[in-house]
Design a protein around this motif. Structure first.
Motif, short mmCIF file in Angstrom:
data_model
loop_
_atom_site.label_atom_id
_atom_site.label_comp_id
_atom_site.label_asym_id
_atom_site.label_seq_id
_atom_site.Cartn_x
_atom_site.Cartn_y
_atom_site.Cartn_z
N TYR A 27 68.42 68.31 117.87
CA TYR A 27 68.53 68.54 119.31
C TYR A 27 67.29 69.24 119.88
O TYR A 27 66.51 69.86 119.17
CB TYR A 27 69.76 69.40 119.62
N VAL A 28 67.16 69.11 121.22
CA VAL A 28 66.22 69.91 121.99
C VAL A 28 67.05 70.67 123.01
O VAL A 28 67.69 70.06 123.87
CB VAL A 28 65.18 69.04 122.73
N ALA A 29 67.08 71.99 122.91
CA ALA A 29 67.94 72.80 123.77
C ALA A 29 67.24 73.15 125.08
O ALA A 29 66.01 73.25 125.13
CB ALA A 29 68.34 74.08 123.04
N PHE A 30 68.04 73.33 126.13
CA PHE A 30 67.50 73.79 127.41
C PHE A 30 66.73 75.09 127.23
O PHE A 30 65.74 75.33 127.92
CB PHE A 30 68.63 74.04 128.41
N ASN A 31 67.21 75.94 126.33
CA ASN A 31 66.62 77.27 126.15
C ASN A 31 65.56 77.33 125.05
O ASN A 31 65.09 78.41 124.71
CB ASN A 31 67.71 78.30 125.85
N ASP A 32 65.20 76.18 124.48
CA ASP A 32 64.10 76.20 123.51
C ASP A 32 62.84 76.72 124.19
O ASP A 32 62.55 76.37 125.34
CB ASP A 32 63.83 74.78 122.99
N PRO A 33 62.04 77.56 123.50
CA PRO A 33 60.75 77.96 124.07
C PRO A 33 59.90 76.73 124.36
O PRO A 33 60.06 75.69 123.69
CB PRO A 33 60.13 78.82 122.96
N PRO A 34 59.01 76.78 125.35
CA PRO A 34 58.23 75.58 125.71
C PRO A 34 57.45 74.99 124.54
O PRO A 34 57.34 73.77 124.42
CB PRO A 34 57.29 76.09 126.81
N LYS A 35 56.94 75.84 123.66
CA LYS A 35 56.21 75.33 122.50
C LYS A 35 57.11 74.49 121.62
O LYS A 35 56.73 73.39 121.17
CB LYS A 35 55.64 76.51 121.69
N ASP A 36 58.33 74.98 121.35
CA ASP A 36 59.25 74.23 120.51
C ASP A 36 59.73 72.96 121.20
O ASP A 36 59.87 71.91 120.57
CB ASP A 36 60.46 75.11 120.15
N MET A 37 60.01 73.06 122.51
CA MET A 37 60.46 71.89 123.25
C MET A 37 59.41 70.78 123.20
O MET A 37 59.72 69.62 122.89
CB MET A 37 60.75 72.28 124.70
N PHE A 38 58.16 71.14 123.48
CA PHE A 38 57.08 70.15 123.47
C PHE A 38 56.91 69.56 122.07
O PHE A 38 56.82 68.33 121.90
CB PHE A 38 55.78 70.80 123.94
N GLY A 39 56.89 70.42 121.06
CA GLY A 39 56.68 69.96 119.70
C GLY A 39 57.80 69.06 119.20
O GLY A 39 57.55 68.05 118.54
N LYS A 40 59.04 69.41 119.53
CA LYS A 40 60.17 68.58 119.11
C LYS A 40 60.09 67.19 119.74
O LYS A 40 60.35 66.18 119.08
CB LYS A 40 61.49 69.25 119.49
N LEU A 41 59.76 67.15 121.03
CA LEU A 41 59.69 65.86 121.71
C LEU A 41 58.55 64.99 121.16
O LEU A 41 58.65 63.76 121.13
CB LEU A 41 59.52 66.07 123.22
N MET A 42 57.49 65.62 120.69
CA MET A 42 56.40 64.85 120.08
C MET A 42 56.79 64.30 118.71
O MET A 42 56.09 63.44 118.16
CB MET A 42 55.15 65.72 119.94
N SER A 43 57.91 64.78 118.17
CA SER A 43 58.32 64.34 116.84
C SER A 43 59.32 63.19 116.86
O SER A 43 59.70 62.67 115.81
CB SER A 43 58.95 65.52 116.08
N ILE A 44 59.76 62.75 118.06
CA ILE A 44 60.78 61.70 118.09
C ILE A 44 60.19 60.38 117.60
O ILE A 44 59.00 60.11 117.77
CB ILE A 44 61.39 61.52 119.50
N PRO A 45 61.01 59.53 116.98
CA PRO A 45 60.53 58.20 116.58
C PRO A 45 60.08 57.40 117.81
O PRO A 45 60.65 57.53 118.89
CB PRO A 45 61.77 57.55 115.93
N ASP A 46 59.08 56.55 117.63
CA ASP A 46 58.52 55.79 118.75
C ASP A 46 59.57 54.94 119.46
O ASP A 46 59.53 54.77 120.68
CB ASP A 46 57.38 54.88 118.27
N ASP A 47 60.53 54.39 118.69
CA ASP A 47 61.49 53.48 119.32
C ASP A 47 62.51 54.18 120.22
O ASP A 47 63.28 53.52 120.92
CB ASP A 47 62.21 52.63 118.26
N LEU A 48 62.51 55.53 120.22
CA LEU A 48 63.40 56.25 121.13
C LEU A 48 62.78 56.46 122.50
O LEU A 48 63.48 56.81 123.46
CB LEU A 48 63.77 57.63 120.55
N MET A 49 61.47 56.25 122.62
CA MET A 49 60.80 56.58 123.88
C MET A 49 61.36 55.83 125.09
O MET A 49 61.54 56.44 126.15
CB MET A 49 59.29 56.38 123.74
#
Length: 398
Positions: free
Chosen positions: A238-260
């Motif tokens: 998951y990516v939480a609403f309260n994730d720090p911006p660094k973690d939020m950005f980093g997690k979203l960069m880790s999603i598989p390409d086909d989820l975009m």
């Protein structure tokens, strides 16, 4: 806005709409009466954080608000103590009232990151469910729905055929959730596609209480970071609403390409043509755009741009982050830190010694760009040493 145009906008990304005719009728009726629709969303505070899976439905609620309608956000403090059996192949362990109370407090804060507080009523369903007597439950709830209908539900049906126990309180859960719609006289209820059964029970229960049945709208379940299962706190994808911006950005960069495509479609305001244009370029650039857009929604454009630059600094240019948590070497030794395992636990990079050892065994720990293979290796730190844990955690020593 013309009612037909409203319906077209509100239908976007909706999977189930029961029924479109009812929605048009309610919009026309409330317009004539000079009142907004009462649009319901219920959420059991079973975990402390809302995540991007919740954002899909909350964005749809925001659309209703933009047309002047009122949201009734129901925090299921009563139903959370029972536990939603949806998608479960065994009985969900009950939460304590204290756990529910703490989680509920965070929900109130987080929902206003998306919704306009001026057009939201927050209700706790213990307000009307807790005072029900045994007689009320038997005559006003249990007597209005058949066991046969409950067993039509996929998860109950599977458990029944497999011989997995189904307890009576689990059968009552859909009825208590449905009673929320009766209590607030909901015009519309939203939820994920996994909630369609519960939402339809709400329609049935409203009719049996002499009310006009609510419109049911369901939205897709967002697939989590693993690319396989729906986003969930319990699955860790998951990516939480309260994730720090660094973690939020980093997690979203880790999603598989086909989820975009689905993430752009369900979580952003870009048009179909804009999404096609973004996705026609390099996948990394598209993912940067996605991560920037979502991070900026929660933290603003300046913070999102900073995190984008930091990400490029570390992962494209192979440089160190601009800022890292720093620890004094002398203090570490005075506190008895002698091995990499000691260090990982002390600085909070691992929650336990066993987790620290798993991180090392998995190749996720580097000291000064050298992989650490022995979790019990003696610690050798010099001023300027940098420890990297996983892909995104960096620590320096002075």
């Amino acid at each position: 806005m013309d009612i037909s145009k409203q319906v077209e906008i509100l239908k976007k990304n909706v999977v189930d709409l029961i029924t479109e005719e009812d929605l048009k009728s309610k919009l026309e009726k409330t317009k004539a009466e000079g009142r907004p629709l009462r649009v319901k969303l219920g959420a059991d505070p079973s975990a402390p954080d809302l995540h991007l899976g919740h954002l899909v439905v909350l964005r749809k609620l925001r659309q209703f608000q933009e047309f002047g309608h009122r949201i009734v956000f129901i925090i299921g403090d009563f139903t959370a103590c029972i536990g939603d059996p949806t998608g479960r192949n065994k009985t969900r362990p009950p939460l304590t009232e204290e756990e529910v109370r703490k989680n509920a407090e965070t929900y109130q804060e987080q929902v206003f990151k998306v919704l306009d507080p001026e057009l939201v009523d927050i209700k706790f369903n213990s307000e009307w469910n807790a005072p029900l007597s045994a007689r009320d439950v038997i005559l006003n709830l249990a007597s209005r729905y058949t066991v046969a209908k409950l067993l039509e539900r996929d998860d109950f049906n599977m458990r029944y055929k497999s011989g997995i126990p189904i307890y009576v309180h689990e059968l009552l859960y859909p009825l208590f959730q449905a009673y929320d719609s009766v209590a607030i006289r909901a015009d519309v209820e939203l939820g994920g596609t996994d909630q369609v059964f519960n939402l339809l029970v709400g329609r049935d229960l409203q009719q049996s209480h002499g009310q006009e049945p609510q419109v049911v709208m369901t939205l897709p379940l967002l697939v989590g970071l693993d690319g396989e299962k729906k986003m969930s706190k319990s699955l860790g994808n998951y990516v939480a609403f309260n994730d720090p911006p660094k973690d939020m950005f980093g997690k979203l960069m880790s999603i598989p390409d086909d989820l975009m495509p689905s993430y752009f479609n369900l979580l952003t305001d870009y048009s179909e043509n804009e999404i096609k244009r973004i996705l026609s370029g390099h996948p990394r650039d598209a993912k940067l755009k996605l991560a920037w857009t979502i991070t900026s929604f929660f933290y603003g454009e300046e913070e999102a741009s900073y995190e984008q630059e930091e990400f490029l600094r570390v992962f494209s240019r192979r440089e160190l982050p601009e800022y890292m948590d720093a620890y004094e070497i002398e203090t570490l030794y005075n506190e008895g830190v002698r091995t990499i395992t000691d260090l990982l636990v002390f600085i909070g990079a691992a929650s336990s010694r066993s987790e620290a050892k798993r991180l090392v065994a998995g190749g996720g720990v580097q000291l000064n760009d050298t992989r650490v293979d022995d979790p019990m290796a003696p610690l050798q730190l010099t001023p300027g040493s940098v420890l990297r844990v996983g892909k995104r955690k960096f620590f320096k020593f002075v």
